[in-house]
Scaffold this motif. Sequence first.
Motif, short mmCIF file in Angstrom:
data_model
loop_
_atom_site.label_atom_id
_atom_site.label_comp_id
_atom_site.label_asym_id
_atom_site.label_seq_id
_atom_site.Cartn_x
_atom_site.Cartn_y
_atom_site.Cartn_z
N GLY A 64 0.86 -1.17 0.00
CA GLY A 64 0.00 0.00 0.00
C GLY A 64 0.90 1.22 0.00
N SER A 65 1.05 1.83 1.17
CA SER A 65 1.95 2.99 1.26
C SER A 65 3.39 2.58 1.43
CB SER A 65 1.52 3.89 2.41
OG SER A 65 1.44 3.17 3.61
N CYS A 66 3.63 1.31 1.74
CA CYS A 66 5.01 0.81 1.86
C CYS A 66 5.74 0.90 0.52
CB CYS A 66 5.02 -0.65 2.29
SG CYS A 66 4.82 -0.92 4.04
N ILE A 67 7.04 0.80 0.60
CA ILE A 67 7.88 0.75 -0.59
C ILE A 67 8.56 -0.61 -0.66
CG2 ILE A 67 10.07 1.58 -1.59
CD1 ILE A 67 7.93 3.56 -2.15
N ALA A 68 8.62 -1.18 -1.85
CA ALA A 68 9.51 -2.32 -2.09
C ALA A 68 10.56 -1.85 -3.07
CB ALA A 68 8.74 -3.50 -2.66
N CYS A 69 11.81 -2.02 -2.68
CA CYS A 69 12.90 -1.74 -3.60
C CYS A 69 13.44 -3.07 -4.09
CB CYS A 69 14.00 -0.95 -2.89
SG CYS A 69 15.43 -0.60 -3.97
N CYS A 70 13.46 -3.24 -5.40
CA CYS A 70 14.03 -4.44 -6.00
C CYS A 70 15.38 -4.05 -6.59
CB CYS A 70 13.15 -4.97 -7.12
SG CYS A 70 11.50 -5.44 -6.58
N ALA A 128 17.90 -0.50 -9.77
CA ALA A 128 16.80 -0.52 -8.81
C ALA A 128 15.45 -0.32 -9.48
CB ALA A 128 17.02 0.58 -7.77
N HIS A 129 14.47 -0.96 -8.92
CA HIS A 129 13.06 -0.70 -9.24
C HIS A 129 12.38 -0.33 -7.93
CE1 HIS A 129 12.64 -3.34 -13.12
NE2 HIS A 129 13.81 -2.72 -13.07
N LEU A 130 11.49 0.64 -7.99
CA LEU A 130 10.73 1.03 -6.80
C LEU A 130 9.24 0.84 -7.05
CD1 LEU A 130 12.46 4.39 -5.73
CD2 LEU A 130 12.78 2.11 -4.71
N TYR A 131 8.55 0.27 -6.06
CA TYR A 131 7.11 0.05 -6.16
C TYR A 131 6.43 0.42 -4.86
CZ TYR A 131 8.71 -2.58 -10.16
OH TYR A 131 9.32 -2.94 -11.34
N GLY A 132 5.16 0.80 -4.95
CA GLY A 132 4.37 1.11 -3.76
C GLY A 132 4.23 2.60 -3.57
N GLY A 133 4.22 3.01 -2.31
CA GLY A 133 4.12 4.43 -2.00
C GLY A 133 2.77 5.04 -2.33
N ALA A 134 1.70 4.23 -2.25
CA ALA A 134 0.37 4.76 -2.52
C ALA A 134 -0.17 5.47 -1.28
CB ALA A 134 -0.57 3.61 -2.91
N ASN A 135 -1.06 6.41 -1.53
CA ASN A 135 -1.78 7.08 -0.43
C ASN A 135 -3.19 6.52 -0.42
OD1 ASN A 135 0.41 8.91 0.34
ND2 ASN A 135 0.05 9.85 -1.66
N LEU A 136 -3.39 5.53 0.44
CA LEU A 136 -4.62 4.75 0.38
C LEU A 136 -5.82 5.46 0.98
CD1 LEU A 136 -3.26 1.21 1.29
CD2 LEU A 136 -3.66 2.17 -0.98
N HIS A 137 -5.55 6.35 1.92
CA HIS A 137 -6.67 6.95 2.65
C HIS A 137 -6.70 8.46 2.43
CE1 HIS A 137 -6.97 3.05 4.47
NE2 HIS A 137 -5.70 3.13 4.87
N ALA A 138 -7.69 8.91 1.72
CA ALA A 138 -7.81 10.34 1.44
C ALA A 138 -7.94 11.13 2.74
CB ALA A 138 -9.04 10.60 0.56
N GLY A 139 -7.32 12.28 2.78
CA GLY A 139 -7.45 13.14 3.95
C GLY A 139 -6.42 12.88 5.02
N MET A 140 -5.68 11.75 4.90
CA MET A 140 -4.64 11.48 5.89
C MET A 140 -3.30 11.96 5.36
SD MET A 140 -5.65 7.74 7.37
CE MET A 140 -4.25 7.75 8.49
N HIS A 141 -2.33 12.02 6.24
CA HIS A 141 -0.99 12.41 5.82
C HIS A 141 -0.53 11.51 4.68
CE1 HIS A 141 3.12 13.91 6.36
NE2 HIS A 141 3.46 12.68 6.01
N ALA A 142 0.08 12.10 3.68
CA ALA A 142 0.49 11.34 2.49
C ALA A 142 1.77 10.56 2.78
CB ALA A 142 0.67 12.28 1.31
N ILE A 143 1.63 9.55 3.61
CA ILE A 143 2.83 8.79 4.01
C ILE A 143 3.43 8.05 2.82
CG2 ILE A 143 1.51 6.77 4.77
CD1 ILE A 143 3.60 6.40 6.97
#
Lengths: 187, 121
Positions: free
Chosen positions: A39-45, A102-117
């Motif tokens: 979700g908001s996590c990052i995976a670095c490959c 490197a490839h980077l994936y993730g970093g979504a902001n799943l919940h509107a109105g919350m801090h854009a973690i």
Amino acid sequence: MNAPAATTLHRPPEQRINVLQGTSFVTDDPAVVLTTVLGSCIACCLYDPHARVGGMNHFLLSEPRHGRMRDDGEAERYGLYAMELLVNEMLKRGASRSWLRAHLYGGANLHAGMHAIGTDNGRFARDFLIKDGIELSQANIGGNTPRRVDFRAALGQVRCRIVQADARIDENRAPQPPRSSGDVELF
Amino acid sequence: MSKTILAVDDSPSMRMLLRAALTERGYAVAEAEDGVAALEWLDSNAPHLVITDINMPRMDGFGLIEELRTRPRFRDMPILVLTTESSDEKKARARQAGATGWIVKPFDPEKLASAIRRVSH
């Protein structure tokens, strides 16, 4: 003249390893597929095409407190730790820092109105790669939907798919540094 | 005059983080990307203390510590290891090489500063 024998590409049986938040995995086994849902996590490959070794981590910077990220450097220290664990393990397996891709994936902001973690996580990961001189080959980050990533690490093959917003995501736990992190032992 | 600390780590990000934590506490910080670069800098400089990573290209932290302990002017200089490694085996190896202390990443700046004060002569 005999017809040439039919050739079949042999692909070893697939072994899937789920890379959970706070962990990383490195392999040179072409049968291994590293997989995770973000979700908001990052995976670095990371992949070294010469050493044919690859690895994935899965991390989240510190949770925001009272709507703001902590600004005491703790989040950055945790993110650095996650990246360094992965890079170190790659180097131990024969990769060269200068060949890392490197490839980077993730970093979504799943919940509107919350801090854009998710945005913070993505920014941190990009900045790390720039500072450490690691080439970013591909990034699929941001947005507001979860992703599933499958990485056949030893071959550098990645597949990233958008998944349902209600997909089970391993992001409920706060970041867990190692039990011994920060410990000081004087000899 | 502020005391100088040499930070040895192959990650520029980690060196920047160390620099920020230490300069904030009044230390001057020099940087080296691995053991070889550290030895080159140490040929013409004498820091108060060295903080070194273990896993680095060209010369790792173990090699750096062993080499420094063969040189009389660095025989008593504090050397702190700062690493992601936490195995007893590697810790024992660092101790045998002549390290003064062992700190596991991610580091706590206050604990690091406290360790520096405790090993400072």
